[in-house]
Motif scaffolding. Structure first.
Motif, PDB file in Angstrom:
ATOM      1  N   LEU A  14       0.801  -1.226   0.000  1.00 47.09           N
ATOM      2  CA  LEU A  14       0.000   0.000   0.000  1.00 47.09           C
ATOM      3  C   LEU A  14       0.833   1.276   0.000  1.00 47.09           C
ATOM      4  N   ALA A  15       2.049   1.227   0.516  1.00 42.76           N
ATOM      5  CA  ALA A  15       2.856   2.437   0.639  1.00 42.76           C
ATOM      6  C   ALA A  15       2.973   3.224  -0.661  1.00 42.76           C
ATOM      7  N   PRO A  16       3.367   2.619  -1.778  1.00 36.70           N
ATOM      8  CA  PRO A  16       3.496   3.416  -3.012  1.00 36.70           C
ATOM      9  C   PRO A  16       2.163   3.879  -3.583  1.00 36.70           C
ATOM     10  N   ILE A  17       1.081   3.223  -3.176  1.00 36.21           N
ATOM     11  CA  ILE A  17      -0.245   3.602  -3.669  1.00 36.21           C
ATOM     12  C   ILE A  17      -0.823   4.767  -2.881  1.00 36.21           C
ATOM     13  N   GLY A  63      -3.466  10.030   7.359  1.00 37.86           N
ATOM     14  CA  GLY A  63      -2.136   9.460   7.295  1.00 37.86           C
ATOM     15  C   GLY A  63      -2.212   7.947   7.292  1.00 37.86           C
ATOM     16  N   ARG A  64      -1.053   7.313   7.173  1.00 37.36           N
ATOM     17  CA  ARG A  64      -0.976   5.841   7.198  1.00 37.36           C
ATOM     18  C   ARG A  64      -0.021   5.428   8.305  1.00 37.36           C
ATOM     19  N   PRO A  65      -0.480   4.665   9.267  1.00 37.70           N
ATOM     20  CA  PRO A  65       0.389   4.269  10.387  1.00 37.70           C
ATOM     21  C   PRO A  65       1.655   3.584   9.896  1.00 37.70           C
ATOM     22  N   GLY A  66       2.773   3.965  10.469  1.00 40.45           N
ATOM     23  CA  GLY A  66       4.045   3.356  10.112  1.00 40.45           C
ATOM     24  C   GLY A  66       4.763   4.023   8.963  1.00 40.45           C
ATOM     25  N   SER A  67       4.110   4.956   8.294  1.00 40.89           N
ATOM     26  CA  SER A  67       4.737   5.640   7.169  1.00 40.89           C
ATOM     27  C   SER A  67       5.641   6.759   7.670  1.00 40.89           C
ATOM     28  N   ASP A  68       6.827   6.893   7.079  1.00 41.90           N
ATOM     29  CA  ASP A  68       7.710   8.003   7.423  1.00 41.90           C
ATOM     30  C   ASP A  68       7.270   9.295   6.747  1.00 41.90           C
ATOM     31  N   ARG A  96      -7.628   5.001   3.879  1.00 37.19           N
ATOM     32  CA  ARG A  96      -7.712   4.064   2.762  1.00 37.19           C
ATOM     33  C   ARG A  96      -6.754   2.882   2.943  1.00 37.19           C
ATOM     34  N   HIS A  97      -5.959   2.915   3.995  1.00 38.84           N
ATOM     35  CA  HIS A  97      -5.102   1.776   4.308  1.00 38.84           C
ATOM     36  C   HIS A  97      -5.828   0.715   5.123  1.00 38.84           C
ATOM     37  N   THR A 107      -9.966  -2.925   2.225  1.00 43.93           N
ATOM     38  CA  THR A 107     -11.262  -2.364   1.834  1.00 43.93           C
ATOM     39  C   THR A 107     -11.155  -0.842   1.881  1.00 43.93           C
ATOM     40  N   PRO A 108     -10.494  -0.209   0.920  1.00 44.50           N
ATOM     41  CA  PRO A 108     -10.197   1.224   1.007  1.00 44.50           C
ATOM     42  C   PRO A 108     -11.424   2.119   1.041  1.00 44.50           C
TER      43      PRO A 108
END
Length: 404
Positions: free
Chosen positions: A14-17, A319-324, A372-373, A388-389
């Motif tokens: 999911l990171a690059p998306i 945001g997305r948990p764990g993303s820098d 959406r993550h 399920t975004p």
């Protein structure tokens, strides 16, 4: 829909998306309702995607409830709302055998009727005539039992009263490590029962709501241990008045009068003006879990606020948990970003984290924003983590905006 074996596998996919700044835009969704999207810079080169709904007359707001919980998009598809967002706190456990009759934690007023009395002091989002306001609501007030007036107070307060209310916010949820998901919410089954009574002064009485919005006593326990989840309202009251069939009517909840124009209300919080969020009582609220709710960590945040020009706003900072690069925002960053948008009249945090979601109806189609993550956790019939975004986590309360 995409399936994964582990959350780490999902994160790598999911990171690059998802970790991308949104393109700035401003769109009028309906008369009086505007959507603004922008990517906002954070320290260290990170960013947060901001989705802000602003509305004025003739747009109107409503507080909606769902039992069983459903997703914001599913609720929106079954209504005429232009915007639907998730709302206040609700009972949430990954492992439990029973659910409370009222899912919204603490205060819930639905269709001008009390669904749940608060057992602890907490801010509330109140809907009067289609306008929202944030009000500090102490868990105390007045009621009549068998046509006699009494002062009531929440069982998790120190307020002096004639009788004490128990409800779903007396429940205890513990966060425990989980091999598959990392963390699970475990409901302590014993917490759904009232404490033992050791004197002859008190009895516990369980009430059920009647069609007229009042309550009728259906059970009594002189030694405590009454099942709170099986009733709409539980009172510890003088034993001389404890009898099945007794009639109860709630008149006030803190500053709120049930004889007024209140259409609906839900417990939320904390207020955006609270001086020290790290010390807020919600951090110790075990009905929300043993992990401090307001820990200063980046996450998705959903807030309601009203500016001094009369406009009302719902803002989701994503945001997305764990993303820098795309981690979400801390509490302090949230408050600073809201205050940077103009003089603030009032505001509060809504149920944030993985629950936050906005569903928008535009040109006959739906778009969703935030979280959406989100992954649907493994169940008994399926061991996969399901992406399920558009759906997001089911919720029990919502804010819906209508164009008139």
């Amino acid at each position: 829909m995409v399936r994964f074996h582990t959350p780490s596998e999902a994160a790598a996919y999911l990171a690059p998306i998802l970790d991308r700044p949104v393109e700035p835009c401003e769109t009028e969704l309906a008369p009086g309702i505007v959507l603004q999207m922008a990517a906002l810079p954070l320290s260290g080169g990170a960013f947060v995607n901001s989705y802000t709904i602003t509305w004025r007359h003739p747009a109107r707001a409503a507080l909606c409830f769902a039992d069983p919980p459903i997703s914001a998009p599913d609720l929106a598809r079954g209504s005429e709302s232009v915007v639907t967002t998730t709302g206040g706190f609700f009972f949430l456990a990954d492992y439990c055998r029973h659910r409370p009759r009222a899912l919204s934690l603490n205060l819930a007023i639905r269709d001008c009727r009390v669904s749940s009395l608060p057992v602890a002091d907490q801010d509330a989002l109140v809907n009067r005539d289609g306008a929202l306001s944030v009000i500090a609501v102490p868990a105390q007030g007045e009621l009549t039992l068998e046509q006699r007036p009494f002062r009531w107070a929440g069982s998790r307060t120190q307020h002096e009263a004639d009788c004490y209310a128990y409800g779903n916010a007396n429940s205890v949820i513990l966060h425990q490590p989980d091999v598959r998901t990392g963390k699970a919410r475990i409901f302590q089954e014993s917490s759904r029962f009232t404490p033992e009574i050791t004197c002859s002064r008190w009895s516990d009485v369980g009430f059920m709501a009647r069609p007229d919005g009042h309550f009728a006593a259906v059970s009594r326990q002189d030694r405590g241990q009454l099942d709170v989840f099986r009733h709409d309202l539980v009172l510890r009251c003088p034993r001389t008045l404890a009898r099945e069939g007794a009639h109860l009517e709630v008149h006030t909840i803190g500053p709120l009068s049930l004889a007024g124009s209140i259409e609906a209300a839900i417990s939320v919080g904390p207020s955006l003006s609270y001086p020290d969020l790290a010390r807020h009582p919600l951090n110790d609220d075990r009905s929300l879990g043993s992990f401090p709710l307001l820990a200063e960590r980046p996450a998705t945040r959903l807030v309601f606020y009203r500016t001094t020009d009369g406009a009302q706003h719902l803002c989701l900072l994503d945001g997305r948990p764990g993303s820098d690069a795309f981690p979400g925002v801390t509490l302090a960053e949230t408050v600073a970003l809201v205050h940077s948008r103009g003089p603030l009249a009032a505001g509060c945090f809504l149920d944030s984290g993985h629950t936050s979601k906005i569903a928008v109806r535009r040109n006959g189609a739906f778009a969703t924003y935030g979280n959406r993550h989100y992954l649907q956790w493994p169940g008994e019939a399926d061991s996969s983590f399901v992406w399920t975004p558009d759906q997001g986590r089911p919720s029990a309360s919502f804010i819906a905006l209508h164009s008139r």
